[in-house]
Write an enzyme that holds these catalytic residues in place. Sequence first.
Site, PDB file in Angstrom:
ATOM      1  N   ALA A   1     -18.491  12.115 -28.559  1.00 54.42           N
ATOM      2  CA  ALA A   1     -18.101  13.340 -29.261  1.00 54.42           C
ATOM      3  C   ALA A   1     -19.269  13.769 -30.139  1.00 54.42           C
ATOM      4  O   ALA A   1     -19.922  12.932 -30.767  1.00 54.42           O
ATOM      5  CB  ALA A   1     -16.867  13.073 -30.115  1.00 54.42           C
TER       6      ALA A   1
ATOM      7  N   GLU B   1       1.272   3.736   1.973  1.00 54.33           N
ATOM      8  CA  GLU B   1       1.937   4.071   3.243  1.00 54.33           C
ATOM      9  C   GLU B   1       3.245   3.281   3.372  1.00 54.33           C
ATOM     10  O   GLU B   1       4.288   3.832   3.735  1.00 54.33           O
ATOM     11  CB  GLU B   1       1.036   3.709   4.434  1.00 54.33           C
ATOM     12  CG  GLU B   1      -0.279   4.452   4.506  1.00 54.33           C
ATOM     13  CD  GLU B   1      -1.414   3.765   3.729  1.00 54.33           C
ATOM     14  OE1 GLU B   1      -1.140   3.172   2.656  1.00 54.33           O
ATOM     15  OE2 GLU B   1      -2.560   3.833   4.179  1.00 54.33           O
TER      16      GLU B   1
ATOM     17  N   GLY C   1     -21.919   3.377 -28.867  1.00 58.27           N
ATOM     18  CA  GLY C   1     -22.610   4.548 -29.410  1.00 58.27           C
ATOM     19  C   GLY C   1     -23.850   4.903 -28.619  1.00 58.27           C
ATOM     20  O   GLY C   1     -23.989   4.545 -27.441  1.00 58.27           O
TER      21      GLY C   1
ATOM     22  N   HIS D   1       0.861  -1.183   0.000  1.00 59.19           N
ATOM     23  CA  HIS D   1       0.000   0.000   0.000  1.00 59.19           C
ATOM     24  C   HIS D   1       0.903   1.241   0.000  1.00 59.19           C
ATOM     25  O   HIS D   1       2.105   1.146   0.286  1.00 59.19           O
ATOM     26  CB  HIS D   1      -0.916  -0.028   1.224  1.00 59.19           C
ATOM     27  CG  HIS D   1      -1.998  -1.076   1.119  1.00 59.19           C
ATOM     28  ND1 HIS D   1      -3.014  -1.206   2.033  1.00 59.19           N
ATOM     29  CD2 HIS D   1      -2.210  -2.034   0.179  1.00 59.19           C
ATOM     30  CE1 HIS D   1      -3.807  -2.206   1.659  1.00 59.19           C
ATOM     31  NE2 HIS D   1      -3.342  -2.729   0.542  1.00 59.19           N
TER      32      HIS D   1
ATOM     33  N   GLU E   1     -17.614   4.246 -24.476  1.00 53.98           N
ATOM     34  CA  GLU E   1     -17.332   5.153 -25.589  1.00 53.98           C
ATOM     35  C   GLU E   1     -18.328   4.989 -26.718  1.00 53.98           C
ATOM     36  O   GLU E   1     -17.993   5.113 -27.884  1.00 53.98           O
ATOM     37  CB  GLU E   1     -15.894   4.929 -26.072  1.00 53.98           C
ATOM     38  CG  GLU E   1     -14.876   5.352 -25.028  1.00 53.98           C
ATOM     39  CD  GLU E   1     -13.553   5.732 -25.639  1.00 53.98           C
ATOM     40  OE1 GLU E   1     -13.530   6.348 -26.714  1.00 53.98           O
ATOM     41  OE2 GLU E   1     -12.525   5.389 -25.034  1.00 53.98           O
TER      42      GLU E   1
ATOM     43  N   THR F   1     -20.758   0.018 -32.750  1.00 52.15           N
ATOM     44  CA  THR F   1     -19.511   0.776 -32.878  1.00 52.15           C
ATOM     45  C   THR F   1     -18.391  -0.122 -33.399  1.00 52.15           C
ATOM     46  O   THR F   1     -17.570   0.311 -34.212  1.00 52.15           O
ATOM     47  CB  THR F   1     -19.157   1.418 -31.511  1.00 52.15           C
ATOM     48  OG1 THR F   1     -20.214   2.292 -31.161  1.00 52.15           O
ATOM     49  CG2 THR F   1     -17.857   2.175 -31.557  1.00 52.15           C
TER      50      THR F   1
HETATM   51  N1  LIG Z   1     -19.214  10.378 -31.784  1.00 55.19           N
HETATM   52  C1  LIG Z   1     -18.908   9.453 -30.922  1.00 55.19           C
HETATM   53  O1  LIG Z   1     -18.343   9.727 -29.852  1.00 55.19           O
HETATM   54  C2  LIG Z   1     -19.232   8.027 -31.233  1.00 55.19           C
HETATM   55  C3  LIG Z   1     -18.787   7.028 -30.361  1.00 55.19           C
HETATM   56  C4  LIG Z   1     -19.132   5.713 -30.652  1.00 55.19           C
HETATM   57  C5  LIG Z   1     -19.878   5.417 -31.762  1.00 55.19           C
HETATM   58  N2  LIG Z   1     -20.272   6.428 -32.581  1.00 55.19           N
HETATM   59  C6  LIG Z   1     -21.069   6.140 -33.777  1.00 55.19           C
HETATM   60  O2  LIG Z   1     -22.231   5.481 -33.379  1.00 55.19           O
HETATM   61  C7  LIG Z   1     -22.674   4.648 -34.460  1.00 55.19           C
HETATM   62  C8  LIG Z   1     -23.082   3.300 -33.913  1.00 55.19           C
HETATM   63  O3  LIG Z   1     -24.255   3.523 -33.198  1.00 55.19           O
HETATM   64  P1  LIG Z   1     -25.015   2.400 -32.443  1.00 55.19           P
HETATM   65  O4  LIG Z   1     -26.060   3.051 -31.639  1.00 55.19           O
HETATM   66  O5  LIG Z   1     -25.360   1.310 -33.392  1.00 55.19           O
HETATM   67  O6  LIG Z   1     -23.803   1.859 -31.561  1.00 55.19           O
HETATM   68  P2  LIG Z   1     -23.662   1.021 -30.254  1.00 55.19           P
HETATM   69  O7  LIG Z   1     -24.501   1.531 -29.154  1.00 55.19           O
HETATM   70  O8  LIG Z   1     -22.189   0.968 -30.053  1.00 55.19           O
HETATM   71  O9  LIG Z   1     -24.136  -0.433 -30.679  1.00 55.19           O
HETATM   72  C9  LIG Z   1     -25.462  -0.835 -30.682  1.00 55.19           C
HETATM   73  C10 LIG Z   1     -25.484  -2.330 -30.519  1.00 55.19           C
HETATM   74  O10 LIG Z   1     -24.954  -2.666 -29.225  1.00 55.19           O
HETATM   75  C11 LIG Z   1     -25.700  -3.731 -28.669  1.00 55.19           C
HETATM   76  N3  LIG Z   1     -26.489  -3.199 -27.564  1.00 55.19           N
HETATM   77  C12 LIG Z   1     -26.690  -1.916 -27.207  1.00 55.19           C
HETATM   78  N4  LIG Z   1     -27.494  -1.856 -26.139  1.00 55.19           N
HETATM   79  C13 LIG Z   1     -27.792  -3.113 -25.808  1.00 55.19           C
HETATM   80  C14 LIG Z   1     -28.571  -3.712 -24.793  1.00 55.19           C
HETATM   81  N5  LIG Z   1     -29.231  -2.970 -23.892  1.00 55.19           N
HETATM   82  N6  LIG Z   1     -28.661  -5.062 -24.746  1.00 55.19           N
HETATM   83  C15 LIG Z   1     -28.004  -5.818 -25.640  1.00 55.19           C
HETATM   84  N7  LIG Z   1     -27.247  -5.311 -26.651  1.00 55.19           N
HETATM   85  C16 LIG Z   1     -27.152  -3.981 -26.717  1.00 55.19           C
HETATM   86  C17 LIG Z   1     -26.593  -4.230 -29.785  1.00 55.19           C
HETATM   87  O11 LIG Z   1     -25.788  -5.121 -30.516  1.00 55.19           O
HETATM   88  P3  LIG Z   1     -26.342  -6.280 -31.469  1.00 55.19           P
HETATM   89  O12 LIG Z   1     -26.989  -5.584 -32.614  1.00 55.19           O
HETATM   90  O13 LIG Z   1     -25.124  -7.055 -31.891  1.00 55.19           O
HETATM   91  O14 LIG Z   1     -27.319  -7.093 -30.660  1.00 55.19           O
HETATM   92  C18 LIG Z   1     -26.857  -2.952 -30.542  1.00 55.19           C
HETATM   93  O15 LIG Z   1     -27.301  -3.146 -31.856  1.00 55.19           O
HETATM   94  C19 LIG Z   1     -21.530   4.556 -35.419  1.00 55.19           C
HETATM   95  O16 LIG Z   1     -21.882   5.317 -36.546  1.00 55.19           O
HETATM   96  C20 LIG Z   1     -20.390   5.179 -34.702  1.00 55.19           C
HETATM   97  O17 LIG Z   1     -19.526   5.852 -35.569  1.00 55.19           O
HETATM   98  C21 LIG Z   1     -19.975   7.717 -32.353  1.00 55.19           C
HETATM   99 ZN   LIG Z   2      -3.208  -0.138   3.720  1.00 52.78          ZN
END
Ligand SMILES: NC(=O)c1ccc[n+]([C@@H]2O[C@H](COP(=O)([O-])OP(=O)(O)OC[C@H]3O[C@@H](n4cnc5c(N)ncnc54)[C@H](OP(=O)(O)O)[C@@H]3O)[C@@H](O)[C@H]2O)c1
Ligand SMILES: [Zn+2]
Length: 319
Positions: free
Chosen positions: A158, A54, A269, A52, A267, A200
């Site tokens: 983002a 300390e 989507g 740890h 991160e 994603t």
């Molecule tokens: N600007 C940014 O910071 C940023 C960051 C990340 C992504 N993005 C963009 O976001 C887009 C993708 O969007 P998205 O909404 O499809 O992405 P996502 O949330 O990463 O993926 C969605 C998929 O995740 C699974 N999922 C999500 N919630 C779930 C739940 N409650 N239970 C079970 N499975 C779950 C499912 O997969 P299955 O279909 O396989 O069942 C669903 O189809 C891309 O265009 C990417 O470029 C942008």
């Molecule tokens: Zn300790």
Amino acid sequence: MEFSTDTLNRALELARLGEGHTRPNPPVGAMLFTARGKCIGEGYHRKAGENHAEVEAIEDWKRRNPKSKPDTLLVTLEPCSKPGKVGACTDAIILAGIKHVTYLCTDPNPKNRNKAHDALAAYGITCKHLPCEEAEALIRPFAKRVKTGIPYVTVKLAMTLDGKIADNWGDGKWISSEESRIATGKLRERVDAIMVGAGTVRKDDPSLLSHGKPNPDLVRVVVSRSGRLPAEAQIFMDGKNRTLVFDNPHTALVELGRMGMNHVLCEGGATLATSLVELGVVDEWLTVLCPKVIGERHIRDAAVLGAGKLKDLHICLRV
Ligand SMILES: NC(=O)c1ccc[n+]([C@@H]2O[C@H](COP(=O)([O-])OP(=O)(O)OC[C@H]3O[C@@H](n4cnc5c(N)ncnc54)[C@H](OP(=O)(O)O)[C@@H]3O)[C@@H](O)[C@H]2O)c1
Ligand SMILES: [Zn+2]
């Protein structure tokens, strides 16, 4: 003994060196001083099962300044008083002949919470709590997991000025600036796991690793109900950090908590982020607002406000 802001910052800086490596323990920093206020030892907790903070500070004193007499220990978290994987720090403090202990936040773990005072007072050692917000913030992830069994969840997305996280073709990879991507890399160094939805992975094929110093302790997590994931995706094929797949975010978080993970960074989507918000498990939301407007264009053709003079804005909402 009074501590200057610089000294408190140094203790916090030491603690931060352990962030992302100490699970299931929290990051902790410690400094040892003589009665005249000279720092004679420094240390931080590097990994569970190792010393740890300390004890690291005490060992540092013995190595570097064995002729000095230790008087006061400053530690960012209340010292443990019950042995765990290693001996109790209160015992090490007693053995080292330390007279005064100041800690910056109490231990959320009921095994140790508010116990150091009595353990040390029995040996005439004073033990004072000097409340410090930054020290509290540092152990927030650990505190959440200890109290709820579920890791602290930070969601990061983002976004452009017109509220888009991807263009109409699903390209969301290059929305933020290089500088923001470096900052995200640094955030990745401080957490235990990075989580994304399968969408994603299918669209962006991210590595989910820090661009700087590699952290072998970082775990990558994908949530997919369908299990439809490209076998050639970087996260499966790059031979780097471990990647775990779960069929829903709740099971994922319970399991990650059971594995001792304190901090998970999601991160994206938007689909996964929505599920996490609905589950009521999000502790922190970081929006990186980028001075770009996409409209109906491809992301690479986005209009840039201020012609490159404006920086991304990092906005953090804490629940
Ligand atoms: N600007 C940014 O910071 C940023 C960051 C990340 C992504 N993005 C963009 O976001 C887009 C993708 O969007 P998205 O909404 O499809 O992405 P996502 O949330 O990463 O993926 C969605 C998929 O995740 C699974 N999922 C999500 N919630 C779930 C739940 N409650 N239970 C079970 N499975 C779950 C499912 O997969 P299955 O279909 O396989 O069942 C669903 O189809 C891309 O265009 C990417 O470029 C942008
Ligand atoms: Zn300790």
